[in-house]
Write a protein that holds these residues in place. Sequence first.
Motif, short mmCIF file in Angstrom:
data_model
loop_
_atom_site.label_atom_id
_atom_site.label_comp_id
_atom_site.label_asym_id
_atom_site.label_seq_id
_atom_site.Cartn_x
_atom_site.Cartn_y
_atom_site.Cartn_z
N ARG A 1 -13.60 -0.57 3.81
CA ARG A 1 -12.17 -0.19 3.86
C ARG A 1 -11.31 -1.34 4.37
O ARG A 1 -10.19 -1.55 3.88
CB ARG A 1 -11.97 1.02 4.77
CG ARG A 1 -12.33 2.32 4.10
CD ARG A 1 -12.00 3.49 4.96
NE ARG A 1 -10.55 3.64 5.03
CZ ARG A 1 -9.95 4.52 5.82
NH1 ARG A 1 -10.66 5.32 6.58
NH2 ARG A 1 -8.65 4.62 5.83
N GLN B 1 -3.45 1.68 -9.37
CA GLN B 1 -2.79 1.54 -8.07
C GLN B 1 -3.48 2.37 -6.99
O GLN B 1 -3.16 2.22 -5.81
CB GLN B 1 -1.33 1.99 -8.16
CG GLN B 1 -0.45 1.06 -8.94
CD GLN B 1 0.99 1.52 -8.89
OE1 GLN B 1 1.37 2.47 -9.54
NE2 GLN B 1 1.78 0.83 -8.07
N HIS B 2 -4.40 3.23 -7.40
CA HIS B 2 -5.05 4.12 -6.44
C HIS B 2 -6.46 4.42 -6.96
O HIS B 2 -6.60 4.92 -8.07
CB HIS B 2 -4.25 5.41 -6.31
CG HIS B 2 -4.66 6.26 -5.16
ND1 HIS B 2 -3.90 7.31 -4.73
CD2 HIS B 2 -5.74 6.25 -4.34
CE1 HIS B 2 -4.48 7.91 -3.71
NE2 HIS B 2 -5.61 7.27 -3.45
N THR C 1 -8.84 5.58 -1.58
CA THR C 1 -9.20 6.80 -0.86
C THR C 1 -10.70 6.73 -0.65
O THR C 1 -11.46 6.72 -1.63
CB THR C 1 -8.82 8.05 -1.67
OG1 THR C 1 -7.40 8.10 -1.80
CG2 THR C 1 -9.33 9.32 -1.01
N VAL D 1 -4.23 0.98 -3.48
CA VAL D 1 -4.66 1.75 -2.31
C VAL D 1 -5.99 2.42 -2.63
O VAL D 1 -6.28 2.71 -3.79
CB VAL D 1 -3.58 2.79 -1.92
CG1 VAL D 1 -3.40 3.84 -2.99
CG2 VAL D 1 -3.89 3.44 -0.59
N LEU E 1 0.87 4.07 -2.92
CA LEU E 1 0.55 5.47 -2.61
C LEU E 1 1.69 6.40 -3.01
O LEU E 1 1.45 7.50 -3.51
CB LEU E 1 0.23 5.61 -1.12
CG LEU E 1 -0.36 6.93 -0.67
CD1 LEU E 1 -1.63 7.26 -1.45
CD2 LEU E 1 -0.67 6.89 0.81
N THR F 1 -8.45 -2.89 2.12
CA THR F 1 -7.06 -2.90 2.58
C THR F 1 -6.44 -4.27 2.39
O THR F 1 -5.29 -4.39 1.94
CB THR F 1 -6.98 -2.47 4.06
OG1 THR F 1 -7.49 -1.13 4.16
CG2 THR F 1 -5.56 -2.52 4.58
N ILE G 1 0.84 -1.20 0.00
CA ILE G 1 0.00 0.00 0.00
C ILE G 1 0.87 1.25 0.00
O ILE G 1 0.61 2.21 -0.74
CB ILE G 1 -0.97 -0.02 1.20
CG1 ILE G 1 -2.05 -1.08 0.98
CG2 ILE G 1 -1.60 1.35 1.42
CD1 ILE G 1 -2.95 -1.32 2.18
N GLY H 1 -5.14 -4.13 -1.22
CA GLY H 1 -3.79 -3.87 -0.72
C GLY H 1 -2.83 -5.00 -1.01
O GLY H 1 -1.65 -4.77 -1.29
#
Length: 188
Positions: free
Chosen positions: A131, A116-117, A146, A144, A30, A135, A26, A139
Motif C-alpha cells: 500500500r 484511476q481506481h 482499494t 487510487v 477517488l 500510494t 489520489i 498515486g
Amino acid sequence: MKRKLKLVKWVLAIALLLTSIIPVRIAIALHQTPVSQAIFVLGGASERMKFAAQFWQYHQNLDIWVSDFAWYLDVDRRIFLRYGVPDAKLHLDGRATDTVTNFTTLVEDFANQRLQHIYLITSDYHMRRARAIATIVLGSQGIVVTPVAVASQNQPSESLVRVLRDCGRSFLWILIRRTGANFNPHLK
C-alpha cells in the motif's frame, strides 16, 4: 558547507512538493472513480492467484492484472483458467523483480487504460508495504487502490525498515524513473 546545506534544502523542498501532490491526485481519482475498475494481483504466492480468481467471480466485469516473476506466469494463467476467468480478462506481466517494480512496470499500462481506481490483492503480511508503494507510485499518476488482503499462515507483518526503504525507492522512481533494483545482489 553552504552549498551542501542549499542542496539539502532543495532536495527537501522537492520531496515536500512531491508528497503534497500525491494526496491531491489520489483524492481527485477517488472522487472521479469511486468504484474499482480492475484487479491488480502481486505475484509470489499461488494463494493470491486463487483468491483473486475467486474474488473475480463477484467482479466479472473487471480485468485482472498480475505482476509476477516471468517463470510463474504459466502457472498463474492455469489457476485463473481453472476458476473460469477468460484469458481475455487476464493481463500477465513478468517484468517485475521485486515489490517496487511490480508497480513501476505496470503504472504506465494502467494510465494508458485510463484506470484511476484498482483493487490491490496481496498477502496480509505484505499489504502495509504494498500500500505504501502503491500510494507513492500509483498515486503520483492519479491512481487510487482499494486493498484486499489474502490471509496468510501466521506470517509476521513486514518490517518498517523494508517499508521505508521501498518508499524511498518509490520516490527515487518518481524523480529519475529508476528504482535502484539493479543494486539487488540477488538479481542477475
